[in-house]
Scaffold this motif. Structure first.
Motif, short mmCIF file in Angstrom:
data_model
loop_
_atom_site.label_atom_id
_atom_site.label_comp_id
_atom_site.label_asym_id
_atom_site.label_seq_id
_atom_site.Cartn_x
_atom_site.Cartn_y
_atom_site.Cartn_z
N LEU A 96 -12.96 5.46 -14.20
CA LEU A 96 -12.39 6.47 -13.92
C LEU A 96 -12.72 7.53 -15.23
CD1 LEU A 96 -10.88 6.28 -10.57
CD2 LEU A 96 -12.99 7.46 -10.20
N TYR A 97 -11.78 6.46 -15.50
CA TYR A 97 -11.15 7.16 -17.19
C TYR A 97 -12.52 7.41 -17.59
CZ TYR A 97 -9.87 6.49 -22.14
OH TYR A 97 -9.55 7.12 -23.28
N ALA A 146 -15.75 12.89 -20.05
CA ALA A 146 -16.78 13.59 -20.66
C ALA A 146 -17.16 14.29 -19.47
CB ALA A 146 -17.73 12.32 -20.10
N VAL A 147 -16.00 14.37 -18.49
CA VAL A 147 -16.63 15.61 -17.79
C VAL A 147 -14.83 16.49 -17.84
CG1 VAL A 147 -16.79 16.11 -15.36
CG2 VAL A 147 -17.83 14.64 -16.41
N ALA A 148 -13.72 15.21 -17.80
CA ALA A 148 -12.55 16.65 -17.67
C ALA A 148 -12.10 16.79 -18.99
CB ALA A 148 -11.99 15.64 -16.63
N TYR A 149 -12.86 15.69 -20.08
CA TYR A 149 -12.22 16.30 -21.20
C TYR A 149 -12.94 16.62 -23.02
CZ TYR A 149 -7.39 15.32 -19.52
OH TYR A 149 -6.26 15.09 -18.32
N TYR A 209 0.61 -1.39 0.21
CA TYR A 209 0.13 -0.13 0.04
C TYR A 209 0.69 1.60 -0.01
CZ TYR A 209 -4.05 -3.42 1.42
OH TYR A 209 -4.36 -4.94 1.34
N THR A 210 1.87 1.37 -0.39
CA THR A 210 2.80 2.18 -0.59
C THR A 210 2.62 3.07 -1.80
OG1 THR A 210 4.51 0.80 -0.69
CG2 THR A 210 4.83 1.43 1.35
N TYR A 211 3.60 2.26 -2.80
CA TYR A 211 3.97 3.80 -4.37
C TYR A 211 4.11 2.17 -5.15
CZ TYR A 211 9.24 3.76 -3.61
OH TYR A 211 9.84 3.33 -3.52
N PHE A 212 3.69 2.29 -6.03
CA PHE A 212 2.35 3.68 -6.92
C PHE A 212 1.06 2.68 -7.20
CE2 PHE A 212 0.96 6.58 -9.66
CZ PHE A 212 1.53 7.54 -9.22
N SER A 213 0.57 3.55 -6.32
CA SER A 213 -0.92 3.56 -6.96
C SER A 213 -1.26 2.76 -7.99
CB SER A 213 -1.96 4.53 -6.42
OG SER A 213 -3.16 4.85 -6.70
N ALA A 214 -2.34 1.63 -7.97
CA ALA A 214 -2.98 0.95 -9.45
C ALA A 214 -3.85 1.65 -9.55
CB ALA A 214 -3.81 -0.83 -8.76
N VAL A 215 -4.84 2.18 -8.89
CA VAL A 215 -6.05 3.15 -9.60
C VAL A 215 -5.64 4.60 -10.47
CG1 VAL A 215 -7.97 4.01 -9.29
CG2 VAL A 215 -7.90 2.19 -8.03
N CYS A 216 -4.08 5.27 -9.32
CA CYS A 216 -4.22 6.09 -9.79
C CYS A 216 -3.03 5.61 -11.14
CB CYS A 216 -2.90 6.97 -9.36
SG CYS A 216 -2.99 8.50 -9.52
N TRP A 217 -2.56 4.33 -11.72
CA TRP A 217 -1.00 4.29 -13.22
C TRP A 217 -2.61 3.86 -13.84
CZ3 TRP A 217 2.03 3.91 -16.29
CH2 TRP A 217 2.22 3.18 -16.59
N ILE A 218 -3.63 3.43 -13.74
CA ILE A 218 -4.27 2.53 -14.76
C ILE A 218 -5.18 3.66 -15.20
CG2 ILE A 218 -6.39 0.94 -15.75
CD1 ILE A 218 -5.13 -1.00 -13.39
N PHE A 219 -5.76 4.67 -14.14
CA PHE A 219 -6.01 6.00 -14.45
C PHE A 219 -6.03 6.57 -15.95
CE2 PHE A 219 -7.15 10.22 -13.60
CZ PHE A 219 -8.37 9.80 -14.37
N GLY A 220 -3.89 6.95 -15.34
CA GLY A 220 -3.57 7.45 -15.67
C GLY A 220 -2.64 7.35 -17.51
N ARG A 221 -1.96 5.77 -17.06
CA ARG A 221 -1.74 5.23 -18.42
C ARG A 221 -2.66 5.04 -19.83
NH1 ARG A 221 -3.87 0.42 -19.81
NH2 ARG A 221 -4.25 -1.26 -17.72
N LYS A 270 -5.22 7.71 -24.62
CA LYS A 270 -6.02 8.06 -25.50
C LYS A 270 -5.67 9.85 -25.40
CE LYS A 270 -10.63 9.96 -27.41
NZ LYS A 270 -11.04 8.82 -28.37
N LEU A 271 -4.80 10.35 -25.60
CA LEU A 271 -4.88 12.44 -25.61
C LEU A 271 -3.14 12.23 -26.08
CD1 LEU A 271 -6.16 13.02 -22.01
CD2 LEU A 271 -7.02 13.00 -24.35
N LYS A 272 -2.46 10.84 -26.03
CA LYS A 272 -1.77 11.15 -26.34
C LYS A 272 -0.27 12.27 -26.23
CE LYS A 272 -2.63 7.59 -29.09
NZ LYS A 272 -2.58 6.64 -28.89
#
Length: 510
Positions: A383-384, A389-392, A184-196, A201-203
């Motif tokens: 989340l992605y 939809a909301v952020a982009y 549970y230290t680094y790196f967050s799986a949810v954060c990483w997969i969301f980011g990749r 998508k955004l390139k």
């Protein structure tokens, strides 16, 4: 005779400048700064009275050059860079000049893209090594060198800190090692997969900033200002005996792990928290969570000198599951309160937000206990979709599961038709997933008595579910999936036809 003292003075000035002149803790090689239309803020420490020049360059070409004074009691310099298109790498140089003594500090491989904060408790903290298909996920690191990772260290404070007292993972290019550090230290799986997903998508580059602590309350991540909006000023005396550690205090994680980040220009935030609040002040979560979002937005906007959007997109994970056959309704209550009691987002109290429903991702066999389901890939993907939809602003991206639009009650035939806002994918509807608040007669004073009873249901058209309430002379409300563990893995009865997103839990008065 006069040259030696002058030389000594210069040496002393140089040594002193080296000791204090530096970037703030979360600037470093390989970092991502926020792209335009926002402008990135860069700040650090220097000698009071000195002049600092910050230069951004690409190869031998100078992109921008900004000069500021070092001010304040502790010696702070802060510059706002020119708006930058995504890309890089760039070289960032800060040069301090104090009475002719020059000191330079450098950052290499700086990229511009979108910066996202990832916050919450242990389900956000679960690393890639702790999830389903961990080895395959870690192997993807090499495909996304322009996703960059940073993790704040676990720290608490009774007062708001200017800078992070410690860093767990400096800005890094993803590797199997830092993605799979574990525990549970680094790196967050949810954060990483969301980011990749976003990077694919955004390139363009994505910067991910993790600030997470397991077993923590929303109150610990909230400022005093946010808590005061909900009438919270002093921590209940019984809380220290019911918390895991010192993270129990009001604002202690806001002070040490969020407030120091406020000068950073960001695109948005994602959040996974709420389990700890199921047993502590759950009935205030419909105030404390929206208040946290509003306060983070205001604070990041002000801290970045107006560069972070004051209504930046905020995504969150609705709670998954914990205990099968639990007689308590702590989890559905928090799920409902996570939406400010609307059942869906965005809504009037939570604008520009998006939510990943996770109640269909229960994991009873998780080696990290059932409260920590391992399917973080599905959570991150949902989340992605919300971020797109909301952020982009991708209007055609479906990111919400079906939700009731109208409820029509027929007492003649003892049923109600629940009309949803989109076409439904309906599997077998168990007899206990819908409940009605059924009149059971009158009490001694003549007032009607009600109790929740299960109600059989079936799909009657592409977007209508028919719920029967035979035996009830009157129904006051209906609810769906109002239990800790309402369905098995990816087997809730109602999903959207498009994107197969689960219908969230709801309670509606009729």
């Amino acid at each position: 005779m006069t040259a030696m003292p002058l030389l000594l003075l210069v040496l002393l000035l140089l040594n002193h400048a080296d000791a204090v002149f530096r970037f703030a803790s979360y600037y470093g090689d390989h970092m991502v700064l926020q792209q335009k239309p926002a402008r990135a803020v860069v700040w650090g420490y220097g000698e009071v009275g000195a002049v600092v020049t910050v230069t951004l360059s690409e190869g031998i070409d100078t992109i921008s050059n900004t000069t500021v004074d070092v001010n304040g009691d502790v010696g702070i310099w802060k510059v706002v860079l020119d708006p930058m298109d995504y890309g890089g790498p760039y070289h960032l140089i800060a040069q301090q000049n104090i009475t002719g003594a020059i000191t330079s500090i450098h950052l290499q491989d700086v990229l511009f893209g979108d910066v996202w904060i990832c916050g919450g408790q242990s389900n956000m903290g679960m690393t890639v090594s702790e999830i389903f298909n961990a080895s395959q996920e870690m192997a993807k690191a090499a495909k996304y060198p322009f996703v960059r990772l940073f993790t704040a260290a676990l720290q608490t404070s009774k007062t708001e800190l200017l800078d992070l007292p410690k860093v767990a993972l400096n800005w890094s290019i993803p590797t199997p090692q830092n993605l799979g550090h574990g525990n549970y230290t680094y790196f967050s799986a949810v954060c990483w997969i969301f980011g990749r997903h976003l990077a694919h998508k955004l390139k363009y580059p994505i910067g991910l900033v993790e600030s997470v602590w397991a077993g923590t309350l929303v109150e610990a991540w909230s400022s005093k200002t946010a808590l005061s909006k909900c009438g919270l000023y002093e921590m209940p005396k019984e809380w220290p005996q019911r918390c895991f550690d010192i993270t129990c205090g009001y604002s202690v994680l806001w002070n040490a792990m969020i407030h120091p980040l406020l000068n950073m220009t960001i695109k948005g935030a994602i959040w996974y928290q709420g389990e700890q609040n199921t047993g502590m002040s759950p009935n205030l979560y419909n105030c404390t969570f929206p208040a946290l979002i509003q306060d983070w937005r205001r604070s990041f906007h002000e801290g970045s000198l107006g560069e972070t959007d004051p209504n930046f997109p905020f995504g969150f994970v609705q709670l998954s599951t914990f205990l099968k056959n639990s007689p308590e309704d702590k989890y559905p209550v928090i799920r409902w309160h996570q939406t400010a009691d609307y059942g869906y987002v965005p809504n009037p109290k939570m604008p520009n937000t998006f939510m990943a429903v996770a109640m269909d991702l229960g994991d009873e066999m998780s080696p990290y206990e059932s409260i920590h389901p391992r399917d973080k890939a599905t959570v991150a993907y949902r989340l992605y979709l919300g971020a797109r939809a909301v952020a982009y602003g991708e209007r055609r991206v479906l990111f919400q599961g079906p939700f009731p639009e109208t409820i029509d009650v027929s007492y003649t035939d003892s049923y109600m038709n629940i009309t949803y806002n989109q076409e439904l994918l309906v599997t077998h509807i168990s007899d206990n997933i819908f409940e009605v608040f059924c009149s059971t007669g009158k009490d001694m004073t003549g007032n009607s008595q009600y109790t929740w009873v299960t109600a059989p249901a079936q799909a009657s058209s592409s977007n209508v579910v028919k719920v029967s309430f035979i035996g009830c002379s009157h129904v006051a409300a209906v609810r769906y999936a109002w239990s800790d563990w309402p369905c098995e893995y990816k087997a809730c009865p109602i999903y959207s036809v498009r994107n197969r997103l689960p219908a969230p839990a709801f309670i509606k008065y009729v």
